[in-house]
Design a protein around this motif. Structure first.
Motif, PDB file in Angstrom:
ATOM      1  N   LEU A 123      -2.745   7.343   1.920  1.00  0.00           N
ATOM      2  CA  LEU A 123      -2.421   6.557   3.110  1.00  0.00           C
ATOM      3  C   LEU A 123      -1.338   5.510   2.890  1.00  0.00           C
ATOM      4  O   LEU A 123      -0.742   5.038   3.851  1.00  0.00           O
ATOM      5  CB  LEU A 123      -3.683   5.874   3.648  1.00  0.00           C
ATOM      6  N   VAL A 124      -1.121   5.113   1.637  1.00  0.00           N
ATOM      7  CA  VAL A 124      -0.080   4.121   1.360  1.00  0.00           C
ATOM      8  C   VAL A 124       0.735   4.552   0.151  1.00  0.00           C
ATOM      9  O   VAL A 124       0.272   5.325  -0.685  1.00  0.00           O
ATOM     10  CB  VAL A 124      -0.652   2.697   1.126  1.00  0.00           C
ATOM     11  N   THR A 125       1.945   4.023   0.102  1.00  0.00           N
ATOM     12  CA  THR A 125       2.806   4.206  -1.060  1.00  0.00           C
ATOM     13  C   THR A 125       3.036   2.839  -1.687  1.00  0.00           C
ATOM     14  O   THR A 125       2.879   1.811  -1.031  1.00  0.00           O
ATOM     15  CB  THR A 125       4.173   4.809  -0.676  1.00  0.00           C
ATOM     16  N   VAL A 126       3.414   2.839  -2.940  1.00  0.00           N
ATOM     17  CA  VAL A 126       3.704   1.586  -3.636  1.00  0.00           C
ATOM     18  C   VAL A 126       5.076   1.693  -4.280  1.00  0.00           C
ATOM     19  O   VAL A 126       5.440   2.731  -4.839  1.00  0.00           O
ATOM     20  CB  VAL A 126       2.614   1.244  -4.680  1.00  0.00           C
ATOM     21  N   THR A 127       5.848   0.629  -4.148  1.00  0.00           N
ATOM     22  CA  THR A 127       7.178   0.543  -4.722  1.00  0.00           C
ATOM     23  C   THR A 127       7.266  -0.739  -5.537  1.00  0.00           C
ATOM     24  O   THR A 127       6.827  -1.789  -5.066  1.00  0.00           O
ATOM     25  CB  THR A 127       8.256   0.512  -3.615  1.00  0.00           C
ATOM     26  N   LYS A 128       7.814  -0.644  -6.728  1.00  0.00           N
ATOM     27  CA  LYS A 128       8.005  -1.832  -7.570  1.00  0.00           C
ATOM     28  C   LYS A 128       9.243  -2.593  -7.103  1.00  0.00           C
ATOM     29  O   LYS A 128      10.304  -2.001  -6.912  1.00  0.00           O
ATOM     30  CB  LYS A 128       8.209  -1.420  -9.025  1.00  0.00           C
ATOM     31  N   GLU A 129       9.087  -3.893  -6.916  1.00  0.00           N
ATOM     32  CA  GLU A 129      10.216  -4.792  -6.661  1.00  0.00           C
ATOM     33  C   GLU A 129      10.099  -5.935  -7.646  1.00  0.00           C
ATOM     34  O   GLU A 129       9.333  -6.879  -7.423  1.00  0.00           O
ATOM     35  CB  GLU A 129      10.186  -5.327  -5.223  1.00  0.00           C
ATOM     36  N   GLY A 130      10.788  -5.823  -8.752  1.00  0.00           N
ATOM     37  CA  GLY A 130      10.650  -6.820  -9.810  1.00  0.00           C
ATOM     38  C   GLY A 130       9.244  -6.759 -10.379  1.00  0.00           C
ATOM     39  O   GLY A 130       8.807  -5.729 -10.867  1.00  0.00           O
ATOM     40  N   THR A 131       8.523  -7.871 -10.295  1.00  0.00           N
ATOM     41  CA  THR A 131       7.146  -7.919 -10.808  1.00  0.00           C
ATOM     42  C   THR A 131       6.113  -7.631  -9.731  1.00  0.00           C
ATOM     43  O   THR A 131       4.927  -7.607 -10.015  1.00  0.00           O
ATOM     44  CB  THR A 131       6.851  -9.313 -11.410  1.00  0.00           C
ATOM     45  N   ARG A 132       6.582  -7.440  -8.496  1.00  0.00           N
ATOM     46  CA  ARG A 132       5.649  -7.227  -7.385  1.00  0.00           C
ATOM     47  C   ARG A 132       5.556  -5.760  -7.003  1.00  0.00           C
ATOM     48  O   ARG A 132       6.523  -5.017  -7.106  1.00  0.00           O
ATOM     49  CB  ARG A 132       6.100  -8.012  -6.142  1.00  0.00           C
ATOM     50  N   ASN A 133       4.381  -5.384  -6.551  1.00  0.00           N
ATOM     51  CA  ASN A 133       4.175  -4.065  -5.943  1.00  0.00           C
ATOM     52  C   ASN A 133       4.210  -4.245  -4.437  1.00  0.00           C
ATOM     53  O   ASN A 133       3.487  -5.088  -3.894  1.00  0.00           O
ATOM     54  CB  ASN A 133       2.827  -3.470  -6.359  1.00  0.00           C
ATOM     55  N   ILE A 134       5.028  -3.456  -3.777  1.00  0.00           N
ATOM     56  CA  ILE A 134       5.132  -3.509  -2.315  1.00  0.00           C
ATOM     57  C   ILE A 134       4.470  -2.250  -1.766  1.00  0.00           C
ATOM     58  O   ILE A 134       4.845  -1.127  -2.122  1.00  0.00           O
ATOM     59  CB  ILE A 134       6.604  -3.593  -1.852  1.00  0.00           C
ATOM     60  N   TYR A 135       3.504  -2.441  -0.900  1.00  0.00           N
ATOM     61  CA  TYR A 135       2.750  -1.336  -0.311  1.00  0.00           C
ATOM     62  C   TYR A 135       3.222  -1.090   1.114  1.00  0.00           C
ATOM     63  O   TYR A 135       3.536  -2.023   1.853  1.00  0.00           O
ATOM     64  CB  TYR A 135       1.253  -1.659  -0.315  1.00  0.00           C
ATOM     65  N   ALA A 136       3.254   0.175   1.499  1.00  0.00           N
ATOM     66  CA  ALA A 136       3.659   0.574   2.845  1.00  0.00           C
ATOM     67  C   ALA A 136       2.762   1.713   3.314  1.00  0.00           C
ATOM     68  O   ALA A 136       2.292   2.524   2.507  1.00  0.00           O
ATOM     69  CB  ALA A 136       5.114   1.028   2.850  1.00  0.00           C
ATOM     70  N   ALA A 137       2.525   1.772   4.610  1.00  0.00           N
ATOM     71  CA  ALA A 137       1.756   2.875   5.183  1.00  0.00           C
ATOM     72  C   ALA A 137       2.528   4.169   4.984  1.00  0.00           C
ATOM     73  O   ALA A 137       3.760   4.198   5.065  1.00  0.00           O
ATOM     74  CB  ALA A 137       1.495   2.630   6.658  1.00  0.00           C
ATOM     75  N   ARG A 138       1.813   5.230   4.720  1.00  0.00           N
ATOM     76  CA  ARG A 138       2.416   6.550   4.492  1.00  0.00           C
ATOM     77  C   ARG A 138       2.123   7.439   5.699  1.00  0.00           C
ATOM     78  O   ARG A 138       0.983   7.776   5.973  1.00  0.00           O
ATOM     79  CB  ARG A 138       1.831   7.155   3.217  1.00  0.00           C
ATOM     80  N   ARG A 139       3.155   7.795   6.419  1.00  0.00           N
ATOM     81  CA  ARG A 139       3.032   8.581   7.646  1.00  0.00           C
ATOM     82  C   ARG A 139       2.288   9.904   7.435  1.00  0.00           C
ATOM     83  O   ARG A 139       1.469  10.315   8.254  1.00  0.00           O
ATOM     84  CB  ARG A 139       4.431   8.831   8.197  1.00  0.00           C
ATOM     85  N   GLU A 140       2.567  10.566   6.321  1.00  0.00           N
ATOM     86  CA  GLU A 140       1.943  11.870   6.066  1.00  0.00           C
ATOM     87  C   GLU A 140       0.424  11.767   5.938  1.00  0.00           C
ATOM     88  O   GLU A 140      -0.294  12.698   6.290  1.00  0.00           O
ATOM     89  CB  GLU A 140       2.525  12.498   4.791  1.00  0.00           C
ATOM     90  N   GLY A 141      -0.061  10.642   5.440  1.00  0.00           N
ATOM     91  CA  GLY A 141      -1.505  10.442   5.337  1.00  0.00           C
ATOM     92  C   GLY A 141      -2.174  10.413   6.694  1.00  0.00           C
ATOM     93  O   GLY A 141      -3.264  10.950   6.883  1.00  0.00           O
ATOM     94  N   VAL A 142      -1.505   9.811   7.645  1.00  0.00           N
ATOM     95  CA  VAL A 142      -2.029   9.748   9.007  1.00  0.00           C
ATOM     96  C   VAL A 142      -1.937  11.112   9.678  1.00  0.00           C
ATOM     97  O   VAL A 142      -2.810  11.481  10.463  1.00  0.00           O
ATOM     98  CB  VAL A 142      -1.283   8.674   9.827  1.00  0.00           C
ATOM     99  N   GLU A 143      -0.906  11.884   9.347  1.00  0.00           N
ATOM    100  CA  GLU A 143      -0.756  13.218   9.923  1.00  0.00           C
ATOM    101  C   GLU A 143      -1.936  14.118   9.582  1.00  0.00           C
ATOM    102  O   GLU A 143      -2.366  14.924  10.402  1.00  0.00           O
ATOM    103  CB  GLU A 143       0.554  13.866   9.467  1.00  0.00           C
ATOM    104  N   VAL A 144      -2.476  13.984   8.378  1.00  0.00           N
ATOM    105  CA  VAL A 144      -3.653  14.760   7.977  1.00  0.00           C
ATOM    106  C   VAL A 144      -4.805  14.470   8.931  1.00  0.00           C
ATOM    107  O   VAL A 144      -5.477  15.377   9.419  1.00  0.00           O
ATOM    108  CB  VAL A 144      -4.049  14.417   6.518  1.00  0.00           C
ATOM    109  N   LEU A 145      -5.016  13.189   9.206  1.00  0.00           N
ATOM    110  CA  LEU A 145      -6.087  12.783  10.114  1.00  0.00           C
ATOM    111  C   LEU A 145      -5.801  13.252  11.542  1.00  0.00           C
ATOM    112  O   LEU A 145      -6.696  13.723  12.242  1.00  0.00           O
ATOM    113  CB  LEU A 145      -6.253  11.265  10.074  1.00  0.00           C
ATOM    114  N   ARG A 146      -4.575  13.152  11.946  1.00  0.00           N
ATOM    115  CA  ARG A 146      -4.214  13.574  13.307  1.00  0.00           C
ATOM    116  C   ARG A 146      -4.472  15.061  13.515  1.00  0.00           C
ATOM    117  O   ARG A 146      -5.013  15.475  14.546  1.00  0.00           O
ATOM    118  CB  ARG A 146      -2.752  13.255  13.582  1.00  0.00           C
ATOM    119  N   ARG A 147      -4.086  15.880  12.546  1.00  0.00           N
ATOM    120  CA  ARG A 147      -4.335  17.324  12.659  1.00  0.00           C
ATOM    121  C   ARG A 147      -5.835  17.610  12.743  1.00  0.00           C
ATOM    122  O   ARG A 147      -6.267  18.458  13.520  1.00  0.00           O
ATOM    123  CB  ARG A 147      -3.708  18.076  11.481  1.00  0.00           C
TER     124      ARG A 147
END
Length: 111
Positions: free
Chosen positions: A64-88
């Motif tokens: 449901l989420v992805t994580v991207t490194k920005e320096g020392t921080r992890n930035i989390y974002a919603a993952r569209r494909e995860g929601v598509e599984v639920l929608r189907r």
């Protein structure tokens, strides 16, 4: 009617299990609006930062989420494909409901 079981090996089952927890669901809803760091997410829910990290890990494991490194921080974002599984999954259930309703109406009309 299709038989659907909740299974953690099934991507949809994992999504449903992850979103069943109200705190995880709230965290996911926050991330739908914009990507955030763990600290920023922690400001939106009444749990500790370590607890937020655990919830984010479960959301990530469910796809449901992805994580991207920005320096020392992890930035989390919603993952569209995860929601598509639920929608189907929900679309399939709704299709089953409509089919059953149509069959019920046809039976009533035949009587």
């Amino acid at each position: 009617m299709t038989n659907r079981m909740l299974d953690t090996q099934d991507p949809c089952g994992a999504v449903l299990i992850a979103l069943a927890d109200p705190t995880r669901r709230r965290i996911f809803e926050v991330l739908v609006h914009k990507p955030r760091s763990v600290a920023a997410v922690a400001q939106t829910v009444p749990v500790s930062r370590p607890a937020v990290s655990q919830h984010l890990r479960q959301l990530s494991d469910a796809g449901l989420v992805t994580v991207t490194k920005e320096g020392t921080r992890n930035i989390y974002a919603a993952r569209r494909e995860g929601v598509e599984v639920l929608r189907r999954y929900l679309d399939g259930l709704w299709s089953d409901v409509l089919t059953a309703f149509a069959e019920h109406v046809e039976l009533k009309e035949q009587k």
